[in-house]
Motif scaffolding. Structure first.
Motif, mmCIF file in Angstrom:
data_model
loop_
_atom_site.group_PDB
_atom_site.id
_atom_site.type_symbol
_atom_site.label_atom_id
_atom_site.label_comp_id
_atom_site.label_asym_id
_atom_site.label_seq_id
_atom_site.Cartn_x
_atom_site.Cartn_y
_atom_site.Cartn_z
ATOM 1 N N LEU A 221 0.822 -1.204 0.000
ATOM 2 C CA LEU A 221 0.000 0.000 0.000
ATOM 3 C C LEU A 221 0.866 1.267 0.000
ATOM 4 C CD1 LEU A 221 -2.883 -1.013 2.413
ATOM 5 C CD2 LEU A 221 -2.987 -0.721 -0.060
ATOM 6 N N LEU A 222 1.975 1.230 0.720
ATOM 7 C CA LEU A 222 2.874 2.375 0.710
ATOM 8 C C LEU A 222 3.435 2.604 -0.689
ATOM 9 C CD1 LEU A 222 4.477 4.559 2.233
ATOM 10 C CD2 LEU A 222 6.253 2.843 2.582
ATOM 11 N N THR A 223 3.857 1.540 -1.338
ATOM 12 C CA THR A 223 4.410 1.649 -2.694
ATOM 13 C C THR A 223 3.358 2.140 -3.681
ATOM 14 O OG1 THR A 223 5.913 -0.170 -2.178
ATOM 15 C CG2 THR A 223 5.635 0.385 -4.494
ATOM 16 N N VAL A 224 2.151 1.589 -3.591
ATOM 17 C CA VAL A 224 1.068 2.016 -4.482
ATOM 18 C C VAL A 224 0.731 3.486 -4.235
ATOM 19 C CG1 VAL A 224 -1.402 1.694 -4.970
ATOM 20 C CG2 VAL A 224 0.104 -0.275 -4.831
ATOM 21 N N GLY A 225 0.726 3.914 -2.985
ATOM 22 C CA GLY A 225 0.439 5.302 -2.663
ATOM 23 C C GLY A 225 1.489 6.251 -3.225
ATOM 24 N N ALA B 62 3.004 10.143 -7.427
ATOM 25 C CA ALA B 62 3.891 10.585 -8.507
ATOM 26 C C ALA B 62 3.101 10.774 -9.800
ATOM 27 C CB ALA B 62 5.017 9.578 -8.706
ATOM 28 N N PHE B 63 2.208 9.826 -10.097
ATOM 29 C CA PHE B 63 1.380 9.925 -11.304
ATOM 30 C C PHE B 63 0.486 11.160 -11.242
ATOM 31 C CE2 PHE B 63 -2.830 9.066 -13.151
ATOM 32 C CZ PHE B 63 -2.476 8.976 -14.487
ATOM 33 N N HIS B 64 -0.148 11.355 -10.114
ATOM 34 C CA HIS B 64 -1.070 12.481 -9.944
ATOM 35 C C HIS B 64 -0.317 13.809 -10.027
ATOM 36 C CE1 HIS B 64 -5.007 13.938 -8.898
ATOM 37 N NE2 HIS B 64 -4.531 14.641 -7.887
ATOM 38 N N GLN B 65 0.850 13.882 -9.397
ATOM 39 C CA GLN B 65 1.663 15.103 -9.444
ATOM 40 C C GLN B 65 2.081 15.416 -10.877
ATOM 41 O OE1 GLN B 65 2.431 17.317 -7.150
ATOM 42 N NE2 GLN B 65 3.778 18.502 -8.474
ATOM 43 N N GLU C 103 -1.014 22.405 -15.031
ATOM 44 C CA GLU C 103 -0.611 23.725 -14.555
ATOM 45 C C GLU C 103 0.286 24.422 -15.574
ATOM 46 O OE1 GLU C 103 -0.450 26.986 -12.010
ATOM 47 O OE2 GLU C 103 -1.734 25.232 -11.915
ATOM 48 N N ALA C 104 1.140 23.681 -16.248
ATOM 49 C CA ALA C 104 2.009 24.283 -17.266
ATOM 50 C C ALA C 104 1.175 24.855 -18.410
ATOM 51 C CB ALA C 104 2.995 23.251 -17.791
ATOM 52 N N LEU C 105 0.155 24.130 -18.842
ATOM 53 C CA LEU C 105 -0.736 24.637 -19.893
ATOM 54 C C LEU C 105 -1.478 25.883 -19.418
ATOM 55 C CD1 LEU C 105 -2.221 21.300 -21.283
ATOM 56 C CD2 LEU C 105 -0.557 22.799 -22.383
#
Length: 83
Positions: free
Chosen positions: A23-27, A32-35, A42-44
């Motif tokens: 669960l820690l690894t998945v989180g 990272a994916f969400h960021q 945000e760049a756009l």
């Protein structure tokens, strides 16, 4: 006996330990994916704002020039003596 107030530590099941680490690894991976996704968004947004800022600054500059001219005219009318 032990000096610990609650006795010796309990051995945690390997299944529970595996679940926690999974669960820690998945989180972390999800974060990272969400960021990454939000950074692209945000760049756009910033690129679009930069383009609009140029137009907005030109419009504001023109409005300030008109206001300055109107203020100068009002000052001239106040400073000239009436006949």
């Amino acid at each position: 006996m032990s000096d610990l107030p609650y006795g010796p530590p309990v051995r945690v099941s390997p299944f529970i330990r595996f679940g926690r680490w999974s669960l820690l690894t998945v989180g972390i991976a999800y974060g990272a994916f969400h960021q990454n996704r939000l950074s692209k968004k945000e760049a756009l947004f910033r690129e679009k704002e930069a383009k609009e800022k140029v137009i907005r600054d030109e419009k504001l500059k023109a409005e300030k020039a008109i206001a300055a001219a109107a203020e100068l005219k009002a000052l001239e009318e106040l400073s000239t003596p009436k006949k």
